[in-house]
Design a protein around this motif. Structure first.
Motif, PDB file in Angstrom:
ATOM      1  N   ALA A  41       0.831  -1.210   0.000  1.00  0.00           N
ATOM      2  CA  ALA A  41       0.000   0.000   0.000  1.00  0.00           C
ATOM      3  C   ALA A  41       0.866   1.260   0.000  1.00  0.00           C
ATOM      4  O   ALA A  41       0.563   2.229  -0.701  1.00  0.00           O
ATOM      5  CB  ALA A  41      -0.941  -0.003   1.196  1.00  0.00           C
ATOM      6  N   LEU A  42       1.937   1.244   0.768  1.00  0.00           N
ATOM      7  CA  LEU A  42       2.815   2.414   0.815  1.00  0.00           C
ATOM      8  C   LEU A  42       3.453   2.669  -0.547  1.00  0.00           C
ATOM      9  O   LEU A  42       3.599   3.813  -0.981  1.00  0.00           O
ATOM     10  CB  LEU A  42       3.893   2.225   1.883  1.00  0.00           C
ATOM     11  CG  LEU A  42       4.831   3.400   2.109  1.00  0.00           C
ATOM     12  CD1 LEU A  42       4.034   4.618   2.572  1.00  0.00           C
ATOM     13  CD2 LEU A  42       5.885   3.059   3.132  1.00  0.00           C
ATOM     14  N   LEU A  43       3.804   1.613  -1.244  1.00  0.00           N
ATOM     15  CA  LEU A  43       4.401   1.745  -2.576  1.00  0.00           C
ATOM     16  C   LEU A  43       3.428   2.395  -3.549  1.00  0.00           C
ATOM     17  O   LEU A  43       3.803   3.262  -4.336  1.00  0.00           O
ATOM     18  CB  LEU A  43       4.817   0.359  -3.081  1.00  0.00           C
ATOM     19  CG  LEU A  43       5.318   0.261  -4.508  1.00  0.00           C
ATOM     20  CD1 LEU A  43       6.677   0.940  -4.630  1.00  0.00           C
ATOM     21  CD2 LEU A  43       5.433  -1.188  -4.924  1.00  0.00           C
ATOM     22  N   GLY A  51       1.900   5.936  -1.461  1.00  0.00           N
ATOM     23  CA  GLY A  51       2.884   6.871  -0.930  1.00  0.00           C
ATOM     24  C   GLY A  51       3.121   8.100  -1.802  1.00  0.00           C
ATOM     25  O   GLY A  51       3.052   9.232  -1.306  1.00  0.00           O
ATOM     26  N   PRO A  52       3.392   7.937  -3.089  1.00  0.00           N
ATOM     27  CA  PRO A  52       3.641   9.117  -3.934  1.00  0.00           C
ATOM     28  C   PRO A  52       2.450  10.076  -3.982  1.00  0.00           C
ATOM     29  O   PRO A  52       2.617  11.285  -3.890  1.00  0.00           O
ATOM     30  CB  PRO A  52       3.932   8.519  -5.310  1.00  0.00           C
ATOM     31  CG  PRO A  52       4.439   7.152  -5.023  1.00  0.00           C
ATOM     32  CD  PRO A  52       3.686   6.695  -3.814  1.00  0.00           C
ATOM     33  N   ALA A  53       1.224   9.532  -4.093  1.00  0.00           N
ATOM     34  CA  ALA A  53       0.047  10.402  -4.138  1.00  0.00           C
ATOM     35  C   ALA A  53      -0.146  11.122  -2.807  1.00  0.00           C
ATOM     36  O   ALA A  53      -0.481  12.309  -2.772  1.00  0.00           O
ATOM     37  CB  ALA A  53      -1.197   9.585  -4.485  1.00  0.00           C
ATOM     38  N   LEU A  81       2.359  13.881  -2.535  1.00  0.00           N
ATOM     39  CA  LEU A  81       1.973  14.971  -3.428  1.00  0.00           C
ATOM     40  C   LEU A  81       0.857  15.806  -2.802  1.00  0.00           C
ATOM     41  O   LEU A  81       0.905  17.044  -2.835  1.00  0.00           O
ATOM     42  CB  LEU A  81       1.531  14.412  -4.781  1.00  0.00           C
ATOM     43  CG  LEU A  81       1.217  15.416  -5.867  1.00  0.00           C
ATOM     44  CD1 LEU A  81       2.469  16.208  -6.226  1.00  0.00           C
ATOM     45  CD2 LEU A  81       0.680  14.716  -7.095  1.00  0.00           C
ATOM     46  N   LEU A  82      -0.134  15.150  -2.202  1.00  0.00           N
ATOM     47  CA  LEU A  82      -1.223  15.880  -1.555  1.00  0.00           C
ATOM     48  C   LEU A  82      -0.731  16.672  -0.349  1.00  0.00           C
ATOM     49  O   LEU A  82      -1.122  17.832  -0.150  1.00  0.00           O
ATOM     50  CB  LEU A  82      -2.321  14.910  -1.130  1.00  0.00           C
ATOM     51  CG  LEU A  82      -3.150  14.309  -2.267  1.00  0.00           C
ATOM     52  CD1 LEU A  82      -4.100  13.248  -1.735  1.00  0.00           C
ATOM     53  CD2 LEU A  82      -3.905  15.397  -3.005  1.00  0.00           C
ATOM     54  N   ILE A  83       0.145  16.073   0.451  1.00  0.00           N
ATOM     55  CA  ILE A  83       0.695  16.776   1.612  1.00  0.00           C
ATOM     56  C   ILE A  83       1.511  17.984   1.159  1.00  0.00           C
ATOM     57  O   ILE A  83       1.410  19.071   1.733  1.00  0.00           O
ATOM     58  CB  ILE A  83       1.539  15.814   2.476  1.00  0.00           C
ATOM     59  CG1 ILE A  83       0.632  14.800   3.176  1.00  0.00           C
ATOM     60  CG2 ILE A  83       2.369  16.577   3.498  1.00  0.00           C
ATOM     61  CD1 ILE A  83       1.387  13.677   3.869  1.00  0.00           C
ATOM     62  N   GLY A  84       2.306  17.810   0.129  1.00  0.00           N
ATOM     63  CA  GLY A  84       3.099  18.925  -0.403  1.00  0.00           C
ATOM     64  C   GLY A  84       2.217  20.036  -0.941  1.00  0.00           C
ATOM     65  O   GLY A  84       2.475  21.228  -0.699  1.00  0.00           O
TER      66      GLY A  84
END
Length: 161
Positions: free
Chosen positions: A104-106, A109-111, A114-117
């Motif tokens: 799940a992290l894989l 994680g990127p999305a 991106l949302l946190i950023g």
């Protein structure tokens, strides 16, 4: 002379990197050969980590190619072969591992990053705008004083009628 030396050095450098894994295997038909090439190209080498087992020259990749060849000869399906490799080496052997609790992290994680950023950038921009608006606001006393100064330096122009 310099060009010749450079050409020789480059040629020797390319010679070492061009030694790819070459398998000389006999297949019953072209369909089986194509399945072999497809399977070896979608499975990742456990040692090399960024190469599929078709391109890798590591000993384990050679063993895996031999295992795939043996399993194809035994009449096993592509799904059976992939399941065997996953059970032996884990989801890592797949370039596109399935979504599960372990991966799940894989996948997410990127999305999530991106949302946190994006949220952090939006918060910073909003904070700066609020500070700029609050910092530029003049009190009533300051506004009157500014108006008086502007009138003193720029007296009104009288128009001739």
């Amino acid at each position: 002379m310099k060009r010749l030396i450079i050409a020789i050095v480059l040629g020797l450098g390319l010679l070492g990197s061009s030694q790819a894994a070459i398998d000389t295997r006999e297949f019953a038909n072209d369909s089986q050969r194509q399945r072999y090439h497809d399977l070896t190209s979608i499975l990742r080498c456990p040692k090399c980590q960024n190469q599929n087992i078709a391109e890798s020259s590591s000993p384990i990749a050679s063993d895996l190619r031999g295992e795939i060849y043996r399993m194809l000869g035994a009449g096993q399906s592509d799904e059976q072969i992939i399941d065997f490799m996953v059970s032996r080496y884990g989801d890592f052997v797949l370039y596109d591992p399935p979504l599960s609790s372990r991966t799940a992290l894989l996948w997410l994680g990127p999305a999530t990053l991106l949302l946190i950023g994006g949220a952090a950038i939006a918060a910073i921009v909003a904070s700066r705008r609020r500070r700029r608006v609050a910092g530029n606001a003049l009190s009533n006393t300051e506004q009157r004083r500014l108006a008086d100064l502007l009138q003193k330096t720029n007296p009104p122009i009288e128009q001739d009628s």
